[in-house]
Design a protein around this motif. Structure first.
Motif, short mmCIF file in Angstrom:
data_model
loop_
_atom_site.label_atom_id
_atom_site.label_comp_id
_atom_site.label_asym_id
_atom_site.label_seq_id
_atom_site.Cartn_x
_atom_site.Cartn_y
_atom_site.Cartn_z
N GLU A 65 -2.26 16.66 33.50
CA GLU A 65 -1.36 17.76 33.89
C GLU A 65 -1.01 17.68 35.37
O GLU A 65 0.10 18.05 35.78
N SER A 66 -1.92 17.20 36.20
CA SER A 66 -1.67 17.17 37.64
C SER A 66 -1.00 15.89 38.12
O SER A 66 -0.52 15.82 39.25
N ALA A 67 -0.96 14.85 37.28
CA ALA A 67 -0.41 13.56 37.69
C ALA A 67 1.11 13.63 37.82
O ALA A 67 1.80 14.22 36.98
N LYS A 68 1.63 12.98 38.87
CA LYS A 68 3.07 12.87 39.08
C LYS A 68 3.59 11.48 38.71
O LYS A 68 4.77 11.33 38.36
N LYS A 69 2.70 10.48 38.81
CA LYS A 69 3.12 9.09 38.56
C LYS A 69 2.10 8.40 37.65
O LYS A 69 1.46 7.43 38.04
N PRO A 70 1.93 8.90 36.44
CA PRO A 70 0.95 8.29 35.53
C PRO A 70 1.49 6.99 34.92
O PRO A 70 2.68 6.86 34.67
N VAL A 71 0.60 6.05 34.70
CA VAL A 71 0.94 4.78 34.06
C VAL A 71 -0.08 4.51 32.96
O VAL A 71 -1.29 4.64 33.18
N ILE A 72 0.42 4.13 31.79
CA ILE A 72 -0.45 3.80 30.65
C ILE A 72 -0.61 2.29 30.57
O ILE A 72 0.38 1.55 30.55
N LEU A 73 -1.85 1.82 30.55
CA LEU A 73 -2.13 0.40 30.31
C LEU A 73 -2.79 0.31 28.94
O LEU A 73 -3.93 0.73 28.75
N ALA A 74 -2.04 -0.20 27.96
CA ALA A 74 -2.51 -0.23 26.58
C ALA A 74 -3.00 -1.62 26.21
O ALA A 74 -2.40 -2.63 26.59
N GLY A 75 -4.10 -1.67 25.46
CA GLY A 75 -4.68 -2.93 25.04
C GLY A 75 -4.70 -3.08 23.54
O GLY A 75 -4.07 -2.32 22.80
N LYS A 76 -5.49 -4.04 23.07
CA LYS A 76 -5.51 -4.33 21.64
C LYS A 76 -6.16 -3.21 20.83
O LYS A 76 -6.04 -3.17 19.62
N GLY A 77 -6.81 -2.25 21.52
CA GLY A 77 -7.31 -1.07 20.84
C GLY A 77 -6.19 -0.23 20.25
O GLY A 77 -6.44 0.66 19.44
N ALA A 78 -4.95 -0.54 20.66
CA ALA A 78 -3.79 0.17 20.11
C ALA A 78 -3.32 -0.42 18.79
O ALA A 78 -2.27 -0.03 18.27
N GLN A 79 -4.10 -1.34 18.22
CA GLN A 79 -3.67 -2.05 17.02
C GLN A 79 -3.28 -1.11 15.88
O GLN A 79 -2.32 -1.35 15.17
N ASN A 80 -4.03 -0.04 15.71
CA ASN A 80 -3.71 0.92 14.65
C ASN A 80 -3.25 2.25 15.22
O ASN A 80 -3.31 3.28 14.55
N ALA A 81 -2.78 2.22 16.46
CA ALA A 81 -2.41 3.47 17.12
C ALA A 81 -1.14 3.31 17.96
O ALA A 81 -0.94 4.08 18.90
N SER A 82 -0.30 2.36 17.61
CA SER A 82 0.89 2.14 18.44
C SER A 82 1.82 3.36 18.41
O SER A 82 2.43 3.70 19.43
N ALA A 126 5.59 8.73 30.88
CA ALA A 126 4.89 7.68 31.61
C ALA A 126 5.28 6.30 31.09
O ALA A 126 5.38 6.10 29.88
N PRO A 127 5.51 5.34 31.99
CA PRO A 127 5.74 3.97 31.54
C PRO A 127 4.48 3.37 30.93
O PRO A 127 3.36 3.76 31.26
N ILE A 128 4.70 2.40 30.05
CA ILE A 128 3.60 1.69 29.39
C ILE A 128 3.59 0.25 29.89
O ILE A 128 4.63 -0.39 30.00
N ILE A 129 2.41 -0.23 30.19
CA ILE A 129 2.18 -1.66 30.43
C ILE A 129 1.24 -2.12 29.34
O ILE A 129 0.25 -1.45 29.04
N ALA A 130 1.54 -3.26 28.73
CA ALA A 130 0.71 -3.77 27.63
C ALA A 130 -0.08 -4.99 28.10
O ALA A 130 0.48 -5.88 28.74
N SER A 131 -1.37 -5.01 27.80
CA SER A 131 -2.12 -6.24 28.02
C SER A 131 -1.57 -7.30 27.09
O SER A 131 -0.92 -7.00 26.09
#
Length: 532
Positions: free
Chosen positions: A199-216, A228-233
């Motif tokens: 809630e307090s973040a102004k510039k959040p960034v998501i770094l998603a990994g292979k744990g997102a296999q069943n959660a894309s 928030a922008p996403i960066i993928a491993s």
């Protein structure tokens, strides 16, 4: 009392575990098991090198989530399994290795091909046992498979071949071929702490990994709500579609400029199903939320302010539902940078040059790649080129992520066709990586596994040369003696094409896409640095 051989019990249990094929090579310390497999409807894939079998078993597991199985004789065959098993261990995927041993009466006598296999496999395995007598064998097999699933790694069962042919009585079953998948829900107090940071973040960034296999889907919904922008491993490439406007691509040496810039500006990092190890590419001091199924990796490579141990999908769904409205400025800024970056990539692909360049080859692969294709990526400069220039959205990617072993491209393609016979399989390999295990191209031919193998042939170990230069050293021993890969493919009974121009490449890819055979395209590319 009815008696059956221990081997027949093993074959039945393998079928009950849903194992449809095994990679291996017959030999004198597994011949009794081979006889049992001959009578069963488990497909035996005869490979030409046990390393290929282990790498294919690992790739099959990564692609499907089901256990991959490989088989070897004692001694040299067992040694050859190690690279593929370490790949499975480092990428946390279940594999079963059935390893032969000298006859039980000879164990410990230092006879021909005897090694102390339990010691050799100790570091690579999550389960590692030698069967002492035939009565133990069925129950130990169940333990091995269950451990591989539970601990996400290789299970090794060492068995003297005579035990498979020994008859045993089973008055009652001690164990069963069942594994129950646990569902781990994050603690609400941890989610509440994470919500405060979000809630307090102004510039959040998501770094998603292979744990997102069943959660894309949950990752994308969370990104859209958080703005928030996403960066993928790299292992998550394709899990988060490259064509999504919030996806900035990868990070680090093989990453994009927008991803690097966004991460530098981030005032909150959300590590979503990744234990990203390259600290130098993460912010110096930004707070972090790390969500992972494995509590051991929370805070392992970056100091997590809030750790959330649990399944990624439900955790992100809860956070998404609780989040208030967020400002879109930071996201929109990087969506524009993303568009400019992709325009630059497109210019690189479309530019005219005297000699084929790697990004141009990837652009042509893009044109013939089907929406549900499986891409098997080898290790080397082609890893960097592919990460930047090949766009995945719906396709599956398989690679050797943490071990980074060259030679994984062909085994991955073999596994892909066995896992998904009706899908297109494309292997992207360098001439260095492909030549490490290209003998098993004949395996693809033998089992009629259509695939497209594109060899980026610059007659050198390009990435090693780049690294030597970056260290301030003069490149040494990186040039490779050339191989006519197309002629090799034809000699194996497949199809082969040599290409040196874009028109030749387009024609070869068109033929390869329509072919019912394995195809090698030997693409001569300019030896330009992959480290841009």
């Amino acid at each position: 009392m009815f008696e059956r051989t221990a081997g027949s019990h093993v074959v039945d249990l393998l079928k009950q575990w849903g194992i449809g094929h095994i990679y291996g090579m017959p030999g004198d310390s597994i011949n009794e098991l081979m006889e049992g497999l001959r009578k069963a409807d488990i497909r035996f894939i005869q490979i030409r090198h046990e390393e290929t079998g282990a790498l294919a078993a690992s790739a099959f597991s990564k692609l499907t989530g089901r256990i991959g199985v490989c088989l070897s004789i004692a001694g040299p065959g067992a040694i050859h399994l190690q690279n593929g098993l370490y790949d499975a261990k480092k990428d946390k995927t279940p594999v079963l290795a059935l390893v032969g041993q000298v006859t039980s009466s000879s164990v410990g006598t230092d006879t021909f091909q005897e090694l102390k296999l339990e010691s050799m496999f100790e570091d690579v395995s999550v389960y590692n046992r030698r069967v002492q007598n035939a009565e133990q064998l069925p129950d130990m097999l169940n333990q091995a498979v269950r451990a591989a699933y539970a601990e996400k790694g290789p299970a090794v069962l060492v068995v003297s071949d005579d035990l498979f042919s020994t008859k045993i009585k089973r008055e009652q079953e001690m164990t069963s071929p069942e594994y129950s998948v646990p569902h781990i829900w994050a603690a609400e107090e941890d989610l509440q702490e994470a919500l405060k940071l979000l809630e307090s973040a102004k510039k959040p960034v998501i770094l998603a990994g292979k744990g997102a296999q069943n959660a894309s889907g949950e990752v994308l919904a969370f990104s859209e709500k958080l703005k928030a922008p996403i960066i993928a491993s790299l292992p998550a490439k394709g899990l988060i579609p490259d064509d999504h406007p919030n996806n900035l691509g990868q990070l680090g040496q093989l990453g994009t400029e927008p991803a690097e810039e966004a991460m530098k500006q981030a005032d909150l990092v959300i590590l979503a199903g990744t234990a990203y190890p390259y600290r130098e590419y993460l912010p110096d001091k930004a707070p972090a939320i790390q969500i992972d199924l494995d509590p051991r990796v929370i805070g392992k490579y970056y100091p997590a302010t809030v750790g959330v141990a649990g399944e990624l999908g439900p955790a992100l769904a809860w956070l998404t539902s609780e989040l208030g409205e967020k400002d879109t400025g930071f996201l929109e800024q990087f969506q524009e940078k993303r568009r400019a970056w992709h325009d630059k990539l497109r210019e690189d692909i479309e530019k005219q040059t005297d000699m084929l360049q790697p990004q141009q080859v990837l652009g042509e692969i893009q044109h013939i790649m089907e929406r549900d294709a499986v891409v098997s990526l080898d290790v080397g400069s082609i890893t960097i080129w592919t990460a930047k220039y090949l766009q995945l959205a719906g396709q599956k990617l398989v690679l050797s992520s943490w071990l980074g072993t060259m030679g994984c491209g062909l085994p991955g393609a073999i596994a892909a066709k066995l896992a998904y016979p009706d899908r297109q399989a494309i292997a992207i390999v360098g001439d260095g990586g492909f030549s490490m295990g290209m003998q098993d191209f004949v395996t693809a031919v033998k089992y009629e596994l259509p695939m497209i193998i594109v060899v980026f042939n610059n007659q050198k170990l390009q990435l090693i040369e780049d690294e030597q230069k970056m260290a301030g050293n003069k490149p040494t021993n990186v040039d490779l003696a050339n191989i006519d890969f197309a002629a090799f493919a034809i000699a194996c009974g497949g199809e082969g094409y040599t290409v040196k121009t874009r028109a030749e490449l387009q024609d070869a890819l068109s033929k390869a896409k329509a072919s019912k055979q394995p195809v090698v395209i030997d693409a001569y590319v300019e030896d330009i640095s992959a480290v841009l």
